[in-house]
Design a protein around this motif. Structure first.
Motif, short mmCIF file in Angstrom:
data_model
loop_
_atom_site.label_atom_id
_atom_site.label_comp_id
_atom_site.label_asym_id
_atom_site.label_seq_id
_atom_site.Cartn_x
_atom_site.Cartn_y
_atom_site.Cartn_z
N TYR A 128 -43.00 -22.80 -7.36
CA TYR A 128 -41.84 -22.62 -7.17
C TYR A 128 -41.06 -22.03 -8.22
O TYR A 128 -41.84 -23.12 -9.82
N GLY A 129 -40.74 -20.72 -8.67
CA GLY A 129 -40.07 -20.58 -10.30
C GLY A 129 -39.67 -20.19 -10.08
O GLY A 129 -38.11 -19.87 -9.68
N ILE A 130 -38.10 -20.83 -11.29
CA ILE A 130 -37.23 -20.22 -11.72
C ILE A 130 -37.38 -18.98 -12.84
O ILE A 130 -37.82 -18.78 -13.48
N VAL A 131 -36.26 -18.18 -12.11
CA VAL A 131 -37.00 -16.58 -12.54
C VAL A 131 -35.51 -15.40 -13.17
O VAL A 131 -34.74 -15.63 -12.64
N CYS A 132 -36.09 -15.04 -14.00
CA CYS A 132 -34.89 -13.86 -14.51
C CYS A 132 -35.00 -12.53 -14.95
O CYS A 132 -36.45 -12.38 -15.89
N ASP A 133 -34.16 -12.44 -15.29
CA ASP A 133 -34.46 -10.46 -16.00
C ASP A 133 -35.35 -11.08 -17.72
O ASP A 133 -34.99 -11.56 -18.33
N PRO A 134 -36.43 -10.69 -17.68
CA PRO A 134 -37.20 -10.57 -18.84
C PRO A 134 -36.78 -9.89 -20.49
O PRO A 134 -37.16 -10.72 -21.43
N CYS A 135 -35.97 -9.16 -20.04
CA CYS A 135 -35.41 -8.45 -21.24
C CYS A 135 -33.72 -8.50 -21.92
O CYS A 135 -32.90 -8.11 -22.28
N ASN A 136 -32.93 -10.09 -20.51
CA ASN A 136 -31.81 -10.99 -21.22
C ASN A 136 -31.74 -11.68 -22.07
O ASN A 136 -32.11 -12.32 -21.36
N VAL A 182 -32.53 -16.84 -10.40
CA VAL A 182 -33.37 -16.86 -8.92
C VAL A 182 -34.23 -18.25 -8.93
O VAL A 182 -35.32 -18.33 -10.01
N VAL A 183 -34.77 -18.82 -7.68
CA VAL A 183 -35.98 -19.11 -7.53
C VAL A 183 -37.05 -19.10 -6.34
O VAL A 183 -36.15 -18.57 -5.68
N MET A 184 -37.96 -18.85 -6.86
CA MET A 184 -38.73 -17.42 -5.67
C MET A 184 -40.21 -18.61 -5.42
O MET A 184 -40.28 -19.33 -6.68
N ASP A 236 -36.55 -19.06 -0.44
CA ASP A 236 -37.69 -19.52 0.76
C ASP A 236 -38.86 -19.27 1.24
O ASP A 236 -38.66 -18.14 2.36
N GLY A 237 -40.11 -19.51 0.49
CA GLY A 237 -40.89 -18.46 1.47
C GLY A 237 -41.78 -19.74 1.91
O GLY A 237 -43.06 -19.82 1.92
#
Length: 219
Positions: free
Chosen positions: A33-41, A25-27, A170-171
């Protein structure tokens, strides 16, 4: 095919579901803006490196809604970073936390001194904090191809990363292209810290804060 959604409770819930399945996801944050995901995966984290073309030696941050999330992640901020966090978080300040052996994070790195470390941040953004309260902490990097300028609007992120991302949130435009200031504790360094990356908060401001009120920013 990627989706672009307005930042709201519905898209935050969708982002949580996507990341639970190993998606990206991008947020927006308060800086870029950052690209993010589950930090445990580990597989999802590998997807971030692939999408960005990011060298494996460059670590990812974990961003969260509150420093209260540190305990559950097996993280602790050493002095004087704990005192600096009391002043600069939420904000564009990224201290390097120490991780316990039991930390569930797949983003933890081993420092040259053998310590297990993790960069963290609490963004000073109403939108980002609202999303993080829904999703929980996420692994994060700037939403751009490695070496390119960081994205400060969702369209710049889309142009850089394309369909490698499952959902773009989109924020609106962020403050600019400058990222956070990354700081590590260093007992042998000036003021007991090392500035690993100077960003929004100037190094001089960080160092001055260490001595504010005789260093009494907290425990």
């Amino acid at each position: 095919m990627s989706q672009i959604c307005k930042a709201d409770e519905e898209s935050f819930a969708q982002a949580k579901q996507i990341m639970a399945r190993g998606g990206l996801v991008v947020m927006p944050t308060d800086t870029v803006y950052g690209i993010v995901c589950d930090p445990c995966n580990p597989e999802a984290i590998a997807r971030i490196y692939e999408a960005k073309g990011r060298p494996q030696y460059k670590a990812l941050q974990v961003i969260m809604a509150s420093v209260d999330d540190l305990d559950a992640l097996g993280l602790e901020l050493p002095a004087p970073l704990n005192r600096l966090a009391a002043q600069f978080l939420p904000g564009a300040f990224s201290p390097i936390a120490v991780a316990s052996e039991g930390s569930p994070l797949a983003t933890v790195r081993v420092a040259p001194n053998g310590a297990h470390t993790q960069g963290i941040r609490v963004p000073n953004s109403v939108t980002a904090l609202a999303m993080l309260r829904v999703t929980g902490p996420v692994a994060a990097s700037s939403a751009n191809r490695s070496g390119e300028q960081s994205a400060h609007c969702v369209q710049e992120a889309v142009e850089s990363l394309g369909d490698a991302i499952d959902l773009y949130i989109d924020g609106g435009a962020t403050a600019g292209h400058v990222a956070s200031t990354v700081v590590a504790a260093d007992p042998y360094g000036l003021d007991g810290i090392e500035i690993l990356r100077e960003g929004v908060i100037p190094a001089a401001v960080i160092r001055r804060a260490i001595h504010l009120n005789g260093g009494g920013l907290g425990a």
